[in-house]
Design a protein around this motif. Structure first.
Motif, PDB file in Angstrom:
ATOM      1  N   LEU A  32       0.828  -1.204   0.000  1.00  0.00           N
ATOM      2  CA  LEU A  32       0.000   0.000   0.000  1.00  0.00           C
ATOM      3  C   LEU A  32       0.863   1.255   0.000  1.00  0.00           C
ATOM      4  O   LEU A  32       0.437   2.311  -0.465  1.00  0.00           O
ATOM      5  N   ASN A  33       2.093   1.123   0.473  1.00  0.00           N
ATOM      6  CA  ASN A  33       3.041   2.236   0.444  1.00  0.00           C
ATOM      7  C   ASN A  33       3.927   2.194  -0.795  1.00  0.00           C
ATOM      8  O   ASN A  33       4.933   2.907  -0.871  1.00  0.00           O
ATOM      9  N   GLY A  34       3.548   1.340  -1.755  1.00  0.00           N
ATOM     10  CA  GLY A  34       4.239   1.306  -3.042  1.00  0.00           C
ATOM     11  C   GLY A  34       5.582   0.611  -3.021  1.00  0.00           C
ATOM     12  O   GLY A  34       6.401   0.825  -3.909  1.00  0.00           O
ATOM     13  N   ARG A  35       5.814  -0.257  -2.012  1.00  0.00           N
ATOM     14  CA  ARG A  35       7.098  -0.938  -1.912  1.00  0.00           C
ATOM     15  C   ARG A  35       6.959  -2.447  -2.085  1.00  0.00           C
ATOM     16  O   ARG A  35       5.922  -3.015  -1.732  1.00  0.00           O
ATOM     17  N   THR A  36       8.008  -3.071  -2.608  1.00  0.00           N
ATOM     18  CA  THR A  36       8.054  -4.530  -2.703  1.00  0.00           C
ATOM     19  C   THR A  36       8.978  -5.106  -1.632  1.00  0.00           C
ATOM     20  O   THR A  36       9.398  -6.251  -1.721  1.00  0.00           O
ATOM     21  N   TRP A  37       9.298  -4.325  -0.637  1.00  0.00           N
ATOM     22  CA  TRP A  37      10.092  -4.786   0.497  1.00  0.00           C
ATOM     23  C   TRP A  37       9.477  -4.213   1.774  1.00  0.00           C
ATOM     24  O   TRP A  37       8.889  -3.141   1.771  1.00  0.00           O
ATOM     25  N   CYS A  38       9.606  -4.954   2.866  1.00  0.00           N
ATOM     26  CA  CYS A  38       9.040  -4.524   4.142  1.00  0.00           C
ATOM     27  C   CYS A  38      10.102  -3.840   4.995  1.00  0.00           C
ATOM     28  O   CYS A  38      11.290  -4.132   4.881  1.00  0.00           O
ATOM     29  N   THR A  39       9.650  -2.940   5.848  1.00  0.00           N
ATOM     30  CA  THR A  39      10.549  -2.190   6.720  1.00  0.00           C
ATOM     31  C   THR A  39      10.017  -2.204   8.150  1.00  0.00           C
ATOM     32  O   THR A  39       8.911  -2.697   8.425  1.00  0.00           O
ATOM     33  N   GLY A  40      10.814  -1.634   9.051  1.00  0.00           N
ATOM     34  CA  GLY A  40      10.373  -1.500  10.433  1.00  0.00           C
ATOM     35  C   GLY A  40       9.139  -0.632  10.564  1.00  0.00           C
ATOM     36  O   GLY A  40       8.336  -0.811  11.485  1.00  0.00           O
ATOM     37  N   GLU A  41       8.970   0.310   9.655  1.00  0.00           N
ATOM     38  CA  GLU A  41       7.779   1.170   9.688  1.00  0.00           C
ATOM     39  C   GLU A  41       6.510   0.358   9.452  1.00  0.00           C
ATOM     40  O   GLU A  41       5.463   0.671  10.018  1.00  0.00           O
ATOM     41  N   ASP A  42       6.600  -0.669   8.609  1.00  0.00           N
ATOM     42  CA  ASP A  42       5.438  -1.525   8.377  1.00  0.00           C
ATOM     43  C   ASP A  42       5.053  -2.259   9.656  1.00  0.00           C
ATOM     44  O   ASP A  42       3.865  -2.434   9.951  1.00  0.00           O
ATOM     45  N   ILE A  43       6.058  -2.698  10.404  1.00  0.00           N
ATOM     46  CA  ILE A  43       5.789  -3.356  11.683  1.00  0.00           C
ATOM     47  C   ILE A  43       5.062  -2.404  12.619  1.00  0.00           C
ATOM     48  O   ILE A  43       4.071  -2.759  13.259  1.00  0.00           O
ATOM     49  N   GLU A  44       5.554  -1.177  12.710  1.00  0.00           N
ATOM     50  CA  GLU A  44       4.920  -0.175  13.575  1.00  0.00           C
ATOM     51  C   GLU A  44       3.476   0.095  13.154  1.00  0.00           C
ATOM     52  O   GLU A  44       2.596   0.273  14.002  1.00  0.00           O
ATOM     53  N   ASP A  45       3.231   0.109  11.845  1.00  0.00           N
ATOM     54  CA  ASP A  45       1.890   0.420  11.343  1.00  0.00           C
ATOM     55  C   ASP A  45       0.869  -0.661  11.695  1.00  0.00           C
ATOM     56  O   ASP A  45      -0.316  -0.361  11.885  1.00  0.00           O
ATOM     57  N   ILE A  46       1.302  -1.925  11.749  1.00  0.00           N
ATOM     58  CA  ILE A  46       0.345  -3.007  11.988  1.00  0.00           C
ATOM     59  C   ILE A  46       0.196  -3.351  13.467  1.00  0.00           C
ATOM     60  O   ILE A  46      -0.685  -4.138  13.826  1.00  0.00           O
ATOM     61  N   ILE A  47       1.015  -2.767  14.330  1.00  0.00           N
ATOM     62  CA  ILE A  47       0.924  -3.075  15.760  1.00  0.00           C
ATOM     63  C   ILE A  47      -0.460  -2.796  16.346  1.00  0.00           C
ATOM     64  O   ILE A  47      -0.972  -3.614  17.137  1.00  0.00           O
ATOM     65  N   PRO A  48      -1.135  -1.664  15.998  1.00  0.00           N
ATOM     66  CA  PRO A  48      -2.481  -1.451  16.553  1.00  0.00           C
ATOM     67  C   PRO A  48      -3.449  -2.583  16.220  1.00  0.00           C
ATOM     68  O   PRO A  48      -4.345  -2.882  17.019  1.00  0.00           O
ATOM     69  N   ILE A  49      -3.292  -3.207  15.055  1.00  0.00           N
ATOM     70  CA  ILE A  49      -4.147  -4.328  14.687  1.00  0.00           C
ATOM     71  C   ILE A  49      -3.765  -5.568  15.484  1.00  0.00           C
ATOM     72  O   ILE A  49      -4.624  -6.282  16.006  1.00  0.00           O
TER      73      ILE A  49
END
Length: 219
Positions: A197-214
């Motif tokens: 959704l952020n236009g990347r084909t690789w995951c980062t630490g920011e993705d981890i932070e974004d899904i923590i509330p879920i």
């Protein structure tokens, strides 16, 4: 975004917009099959015939309103049909209604919808509902962001299968989810969807932070 994340259950108090939110998915993915049922829909209409709900939802989404009011056997059949007809179940539930069995609840990714308590926000909600009912076309023309979101989702779905998780991010994810009752297999689809959704084909630490509330809402 990612069917691998499994079925989704949005729960909360009555009249918090749960069904409205899920119904809006068909506006964001107009080319994807979308069908709705509720606790009053007869089993015949859900399961039997070529025009049944499960067949009409094939390859897309089946919205189930007030899932916890349905007979548990019907819910089990719906979940089995989702695997057969390859659709994703999007369900709603009022917390004040009958609780779901732990076995069924455990199959869903769960997100809570909170009631708007701020007075000014509540007034704005009422105002917008009134404006929409008076002139839906004119009202919708004021909010062009929906089309942008739809385009972002469409682009993300195209690159989703190419999203990779390197060893460093995987290690961070495993460390982070120890605090939550969620497996790595359950968290990975969310992580990849967020990256896409952020236009990347690789995951980062920011993705981890974004899904923590879920992740924090599971269990």
């Amino acid at each position: 975004m990612n069917p691998d994340a499994g079925p989704l259950l949005i729960h909360g108090e009555r009249e918090t917009g749960k069904s409205t939110l899920l119904s809006s998915v068909q506006n964001l993915l107009p080319s994807v099959p979308f069908h709705s049922i509720n606790y009053m829909t007869p089993d015949d209409m859900i399961f039997r015939g070529s025009d049944s709900a499960v067949e009409r939802a094939s390859g897309g989404f089946l919205l189930v309103e007030r899932l916890n009011i349905l007979d548990s056997k019907t819910v089990v059949r719906i979940m089995a049909a989702a695997e057969q007809f390859l659709f994703t179940v999007l369900a709603t539930m009022n917390d004040e209604d009958a609780p779901l069995s732990p076995k069924i609840a455990g199959k869903f990714l769960r997100v809570r919808m909170d009631r708007v308590t701020d007075l000014e926000e509540r007034i704005e909600v009422i105002k917008r509902v009134k404006e929409f009912r008076q002139d839906p076309v004119r009202f919708s023309s004021r909010f062009r962001g929906e089309r942008r979101i739809a385009e972002e989702i469409e682009a993300a779905r195209k690159i989703l299968r190419r999203v990779q998780v390197d060893d460093r991010v995987m290690s961070s994810l495993k460390k982070e989810i120890r605090r939550y009752p969620v497996s790595v297999d359950a968290a990975l689809p969310l992580l990849k969807a967020n990256a896409a959704l952020n236009g990347r084909t690789w995951c980062t630490g920011e993705d981890i932070e974004d899904i923590i509330p879920i992740l924090a809402e599971q269990g």
